[in-house]
Scaffold this active site. Structure first.
Site, PDB file in Angstrom:
ATOM      1  N   CYS A 114     -12.829  -4.091   1.654  1.00 60.92           N
ATOM      2  CA  CYS A 114     -11.544  -4.747   1.907  1.00 60.92           C
ATOM      3  C   CYS A 114     -11.434  -5.293   3.330  1.00 60.92           C
ATOM      4  O   CYS A 114     -10.560  -6.107   3.621  1.00 60.92           O
ATOM      5  CB  CYS A 114     -10.397  -3.776   1.636  1.00 60.92           C
ATOM      6  N   HIS A 254      -3.662  -5.464   5.254  1.00 63.34           N
ATOM      7  CA  HIS A 254      -4.331  -5.381   3.963  1.00 63.34           C
ATOM      8  C   HIS A 254      -3.304  -4.932   2.918  1.00 63.34           C
ATOM      9  O   HIS A 254      -2.563  -3.974   3.121  1.00 63.34           O
ATOM     10  CB  HIS A 254      -5.481  -4.374   4.066  1.00 63.34           C
ATOM     11  N   ASN A 284      -4.062  -5.022  -4.979  1.00 68.26           N
ATOM     12  CA  ASN A 284      -5.065  -5.025  -3.914  1.00 68.26           C
ATOM     13  C   ASN A 284      -6.225  -5.939  -4.326  1.00 68.26           C
ATOM     14  O   ASN A 284      -6.980  -5.605  -5.231  1.00 68.26           O
ATOM     15  CB  ASN A 284      -5.542  -3.583  -3.697  1.00 68.26           C
TER      16      ASN A 284
END
Ligand code: COA
Length: 329
Positions: A114, A254, A284
């Site tokens: 990520c 994020h 996500n």
């Protein structure tokens, strides 16, 4: 003369298909109420067979190149951040380079889960600062739908597919990345990983039915580390940019979990109204989450020339990365 790397174009692409929490609740033992209250996620996009990594990445890149107002030929390097490439070999960045008709530019993939986009931003910025490159396409794309265990309610409700891209170009004024802090703690690899399918534990006809070929995660542990490392690296990035926290106009964290973001923002002592959040609609999207959010923030008029934007991310590895960007082209 000192060089800087301004972000001159931005773009995003998500799959057509929307999957709501209610739809998931019809397939596994979960509920809209559980997912929303624990994560803030309401729905996510899931790729169809014709929407693989390079397809979404190319579409996001085309939008970024168009907004930059440059010809694809002007790009002299293509960087793709992904953990879910088109194929295990070779790098998908070369596929994107060919699809976009960027002749002969260098191309490679970055794998930092990520955190991949912010890692890529640091790489691209360093390449431009050194004078080695003038115009770089940085795209991040992940399709976690292909690596999730769709029977594991601990993980499959959290992720979505998507791509986000930026074009960076050399400038002589102090624009773009002012600071970047990258980190990793490989000793925590087992808290978020795919056990099988690489050279250490290869997939075979005999073991391909095993669940350990899918993504697995210890959510509570990841939660704690994510807050700690994003907070520390954000503070360091703000300091290294020569700024105070109140000089940050917008934070683009994020987009993993609203509760992580809320605790993070409290630690940074920055008011919540300065945080951009869009995880309700996408979940996500791994490496793509920061550039998708950046793209939507710009398109919604939340960024103005001269603004300071803090980007912060955390992912498998563990890896983390935070950066301060001065907006403007
Ligand atoms: N629906 C319903 N119940 C679920 C569920 C789901 N989708 N997923 C897990 N549960 C259950 C668990 O089985 C557990 O039940 P048990 O107590 O009977 O064992 C219960 O909910 C509570 O689990 P817990 O782990 O305490 O929940 P939590 O409040 O910590 O939230 C996460 C779980 C995964 C949402 C949270 O830990 C998290 O977001 N972690 C970070 C994950 C992340 O963002 N990773 C990517 C970072 S890049």
């Amino acid at each position: 003369m000192e060089h800087y790397a301004a972000i001159i174009g931005w773009g995003m692409s998500v799959p057509r298909r929307v999957v709501t929490n209610d739809e998931l609740a019809r397939q596994i033992d979960t509920s809209n109420e559980w997912i929303r209250s624990r994560t803030g996620i309401g729905e996510r996009r899931i790729a169809s067979a014709d929407e693989y990594t390079s397809v979404l990445a190319t579409a996001a890149s085309q939008q970024a190149i168009e907004r930059a107002g440059i010809a694809p030929e002007a790009i002299d390097l293509v960087i793709l951040a992904t953990s879910t490439p088109d194929r295990p070999f070779p790098a998908t960045a070369s596929v994107i380079q060919a699809q976009l008709g960027i002749p002969r530019a260098g191309a490679f993939d970055v794998v930092a889960a990520c955190s991949g986009f912010v890692y890529g931003l640091h790489i691209a910025n360093s390449m431009i600062q050194s004078g080695a490159h003038q115009t770089i396409l940085l795209v991040a794309a992940d399709l976690f739908s292909h690596i999730l265990n769709w029977h594991d309610r601990n993980t499959c409700v959290l992720f979505g597919d998507g791509a986000g891209a930026v074009v960076l170009q050399q400038r002589d004024q102090p624009l773009g990345l002012l600071s970047a802090v990258l980190g990793s703690a490989g000793e925590y690899e087992s808290l978020m990983l795919i056990e099988r399918g690489g050279t250490r534990q290869p997939l075979s006809a005999e073991n391909s039915h095993l669940q350990d070929r899918y993504f697995s995660m210890h959510g509570r542990e990841v939660f704690k580390h994510a807050i700690r490392e994003m907070a520390l690296s954000s503070q360091q990035a703000i300091e290294e940019a020569g700024l105070q926290p109140d000089a940050i106009n917008l934070i683009i964290p994020h987009q993993a979990n609203l509760r992580i973001i809320e605790v993070l923002i409290k630690r940074l002592e920055i008011p919540f109204k300065r945080v951009f959040v869009n995880l309700e609609r996408y979940g996500n999207t791994s490496a793509a989450s920061v550039p998708i959010a950046l793209c939507e923030a710009v398109e919604q008029g939340q960024l103005h020339d001269g603004d300071h934007v803090l980007l912060t991310s955390f992912g498998g590895g563990f890896t983390w990365a935070s950066a301060v960007v001065r907006w403007g082209r």
